[in-house]
Design a protein around this motif. Sequence first.
Motif, PDB file in Angstrom:
ATOM      1  N   VAL A 110      -5.284  -2.665  10.606  1.00 56.72           N
ATOM      2  CA  VAL A 110      -4.324  -3.393   9.770  1.00 56.72           C
ATOM      3  C   VAL A 110      -3.630  -4.478  10.588  1.00 56.72           C
ATOM      4  CG1 VAL A 110      -3.693  -1.639   8.054  1.00 56.72           C
ATOM      5  CG2 VAL A 110      -2.664  -1.563  10.330  1.00 56.72           C
ATOM      6  N   TYR A 112       6.379   3.797  -1.808  1.00 61.02           N
ATOM      7  CA  TYR A 112       4.980   3.465  -1.523  1.00 61.02           C
ATOM      8  C   TYR A 112       4.525   3.816  -0.103  1.00 61.02           C
ATOM      9  CZ  TYR A 112       4.919  -1.126   0.907  1.00 61.02           C
ATOM     10  OH  TYR A 112       4.999  -2.126   1.831  1.00 61.02           O
ATOM     11  N   ALA A 145      -6.143  -1.065  -3.370  1.00 62.32           N
ATOM     12  CA  ALA A 145      -4.907  -0.309  -3.628  1.00 62.32           C
ATOM     13  C   ALA A 145      -4.227  -0.786  -4.916  1.00 62.32           C
ATOM     14  CB  ALA A 145      -3.981  -0.429  -2.426  1.00 62.32           C
ATOM     15  N   MET A 156     -10.218   0.755   0.656  1.00 57.60           N
ATOM     16  CA  MET A 156      -9.590   1.064  -0.618  1.00 57.60           C
ATOM     17  C   MET A 156      -8.959  -0.163  -1.276  1.00 57.60           C
ATOM     18  SD  MET A 156      -6.534   3.760  -1.213  1.00 57.60           S
ATOM     19  CE  MET A 156      -5.328   2.649  -0.537  1.00 57.60           C
ATOM     20  N   LEU A 195      -9.883   4.315   7.540  1.00 55.55           N
ATOM     21  CA  LEU A 195      -9.441   4.008   6.178  1.00 55.55           C
ATOM     22  C   LEU A 195      -8.509   2.811   6.246  1.00 55.55           C
ATOM     23  CD1 LEU A 195      -8.716   5.571   3.014  1.00 55.55           C
ATOM     24  CD2 LEU A 195      -6.713   4.484   4.015  1.00 55.55           C
ATOM     25  N   THR A 196      -8.744   1.863   5.354  1.00 55.97           N
ATOM     26  CA  THR A 196      -7.806   0.757   5.214  1.00 55.97           C
ATOM     27  C   THR A 196      -7.983   0.161   3.825  1.00 55.97           C
ATOM     28  OG1 THR A 196      -6.947  -1.257   6.234  1.00 55.97           O
ATOM     29  CG2 THR A 196      -9.331  -0.964   6.282  1.00 55.97           C
ATOM     30  N   GLY A 197      -7.160  -0.814   3.490  1.00 62.62           N
ATOM     31  CA  GLY A 197      -7.289  -1.375   2.154  1.00 62.62           C
ATOM     32  C   GLY A 197      -6.354  -2.533   1.915  1.00 62.62           C
ATOM     33  N   ASP A 198      -6.412  -3.047   0.709  1.00 60.57           N
ATOM     34  CA  ASP A 198      -5.597  -4.195   0.325  1.00 60.57           C
ATOM     35  C   ASP A 198      -5.122  -4.033  -1.112  1.00 60.57           C
ATOM     36  OD1 ASP A 198      -6.293  -6.289   2.618  1.00 60.57           O
ATOM     37  OD2 ASP A 198      -8.131  -5.243   2.065  1.00 60.57           O
ATOM     38  N   ARG A 199      -3.976  -4.630  -1.384  1.00 60.15           N
ATOM     39  CA  ARG A 199      -3.495  -4.653  -2.766  1.00 60.15           C
ATOM     40  C   ARG A 199      -4.225  -5.738  -3.547  1.00 60.15           C
ATOM     41  NH1 ARG A 199       3.070  -4.723  -2.036  1.00 60.15           N
ATOM     42  NH2 ARG A 199       3.180  -3.070  -0.479  1.00 60.15           N
ATOM     43  N   GLN A 209       1.101   5.659   0.774  1.00 56.67           N
ATOM     44  CA  GLN A 209       0.168   5.141   1.780  1.00 56.67           C
ATOM     45  C   GLN A 209      -0.204   6.234   2.791  1.00 56.67           C
ATOM     46  OE1 GLN A 209       0.799   1.091   2.692  1.00 56.67           O
ATOM     47  NE2 GLN A 209      -0.442   1.106   4.531  1.00 56.67           N
ATOM     48  N   GLN A 214       1.948  -3.680   8.951  1.00 58.10           N
ATOM     49  CA  GLN A 214       1.693  -2.332   8.436  1.00 58.10           C
ATOM     50  C   GLN A 214       2.040  -1.226   9.434  1.00 58.10           C
ATOM     51  OE1 GLN A 214       0.514  -1.585   5.132  1.00 58.10           O
ATOM     52  NE2 GLN A 214       1.280  -3.683   5.008  1.00 58.10           N
ATOM     53  N   GLN A 235      -0.822   0.988  -5.611  1.00 55.90           N
ATOM     54  CA  GLN A 235       0.242   0.415  -4.782  1.00 55.90           C
ATOM     55  C   GLN A 235       0.622  -0.986  -5.269  1.00 55.90           C
ATOM     56  OE1 GLN A 235       0.509  -1.097  -0.353  1.00 55.90           O
ATOM     57  NE2 GLN A 235       0.519   1.125  -0.335  1.00 55.90           N
ATOM     58  N   ASP A 237      -2.902   8.103   1.155  1.00 54.13           N
ATOM     59  CA  ASP A 237      -4.191   7.389   1.249  1.00 54.13           C
ATOM     60  C   ASP A 237      -4.878   7.692   2.577  1.00 54.13           C
ATOM     61  OD1 ASP A 237      -3.323   6.092  -1.071  1.00 54.13           O
ATOM     62  OD2 ASP A 237      -2.627   4.309   0.011  1.00 54.13           O
ATOM     63  N   ILE A 238      -4.076   7.593   3.637  1.00 47.64           N
ATOM     64  CA  ILE A 238      -4.647   7.701   4.980  1.00 47.64           C
ATOM     65  C   ILE A 238      -5.069   9.143   5.280  1.00 47.64           C
ATOM     66  CG2 ILE A 238      -4.098   7.487   7.455  1.00 47.64           C
ATOM     67  CD1 ILE A 238      -2.203   5.119   6.592  1.00 47.64           C
ATOM     68  N   VAL A 269      -6.811   3.106  11.512  1.00 53.10           N
ATOM     69  CA  VAL A 269      -6.417   2.274  10.374  1.00 53.10           C
ATOM     70  C   VAL A 269      -6.301   0.818  10.841  1.00 53.10           C
ATOM     71  CG1 VAL A 269      -4.744   2.014   8.494  1.00 53.10           C
ATOM     72  CG2 VAL A 269      -5.096   4.267   9.525  1.00 53.10           C
TER      73      VAL A 269
END
Length: 347
Positions: free
Chosen positions: A151, A133, A44, A42, A6-10, A137, A155, A47, A140-141, A149
Motif C-alpha cells: 500500500v 472502516y 473495496a 480486492m 492482500l490489498t485493494g482499492d475503493r 479493513q 494506509q 468501504q 479484509d486483511i 499488504v
Amino acid sequence: MEKVILTGDRPTGRLHIGHYVGSLRRRVELQNTGDYRNVFIMIADAQALTDNFDNPEKVRSNITEVALDYLSVGLDPKISTIFIQSLIPELTELSFYYMNLVTVSRLQRNPTVKAEIQQKNFEASIPVGFMCYPISQAADITAFKATTVPVGEDQLPMIEQTKEIVHKFNEIYAPVLVEPNALLPQRAACNRLPGTDGKAKMSKSLGNCIYLADSADSIKQKVMSMYTDPLHVQVSDPGHLEGNTVFTYLDAFCKPEHFGRYLPDYANLDELKAHYQRGGLGDVKVKRFLNSILQEELEPIRTRREELARDMDSVTELLRVSSLKAREVAGKTLSEVRHAMKIDYFG
Ligand code: TRP
C-alpha cells in the motif's frame, strides 16, 4: 510461514498513475516473483460506500473500471484472485466481532481517518460506518491471513490498527489471526504522487489526475500544462526542484535507459536536475522528456485495456468466480474465529 498478499482499492473512479506508482506496479512485480502462496486483490466497494453511501451508482459503475485497470497493468487472474468486497459477507461478520476490540478514542486518533473527516466536512456528523472502516479493513486483511499488504504511506495507520486487533484477538481468544506487514513503495516520490497542478494528491474532484485509460493526446496535454516552478520564468533562471511536479514525476517514473532513448544529452536524472538548478534548461524540454516516458509506460496498458473492454462479459464472469473463491478462504477463517470465540454452537 507461507506469504500471502492482500490489498485493494475503493472503486470511486478509474485508477490513475498515482495508484500505479504507489501500489499497482509493485503488485504485479510481487505477483510475478512466485514467492506468494496467494495474492488477493480486492475491489473495496463496501468501504467505498462508507463515504459514498448516497451515490451507489458511482460505486457500482466503477467496479468494472477498476477491474479493467487491474487486468491491464498486468495482474494475472491465473495467479491473483481479484474479487469484490461486498460479495464476501464473512468480512462484515468479522468486523462486528472486531468492533469489541477497538475503542472509540482509538478510532478517533487514526490519522488517516482524521484527515478524511476534515476533507469531507464530516466533523459535525460523522457516519458510524465511516468511523469504523479501519476495523472493516482489518477484517479484509485478516480474513485472508495476509502477511503482506502493499500500500501507499497513507494506509500505514490501517495496518497499525490491524496489528493491534490481531494481538488483542489472539491474546483473548486463540492464536488464529496472522499479523500483517505493510509493503511501501521503494521510491519516496511514489508514496504520494502529487496532482498535475502540484496539489498534494491526485484526486478526481480536483481534475488533476492522469488516468491509466487516458489517450496519448490527453496525457501529453496534461504533462505540457503541469505545474513546475513559478520562479523559473526565463530559461536562464535557476530552477527549483522542491515541489516541482515534473521532477517529482521523473523521480517516480524515470529509468536510466530513458536518457539514451529520449534525452541523450544527459547521462542520468542527477545531471538533468543539476542543469535545471543552474539555469539554462527550459521547462518544455523537461516536460517533453517526461511525456515520452509516460507514453512509453502507459501505451501498452491502454492498449490492453481497450482489448479487454471489448469483452466485458468475461471480466464480470471473472469477478464472479474469483469472488466465490475468495469467499471460501474467508469462510474458513471465520469458522476458526467463531470457534476461538466459543460461538460455534453446533460444531
Ligand atoms: N483503504 C484502501 C484505499 O482507500 C482500500 C482498502 C480496503 C484496502 N481494504 C483494504 C487496502 C485492505 C489494503 C488492504 O485505497
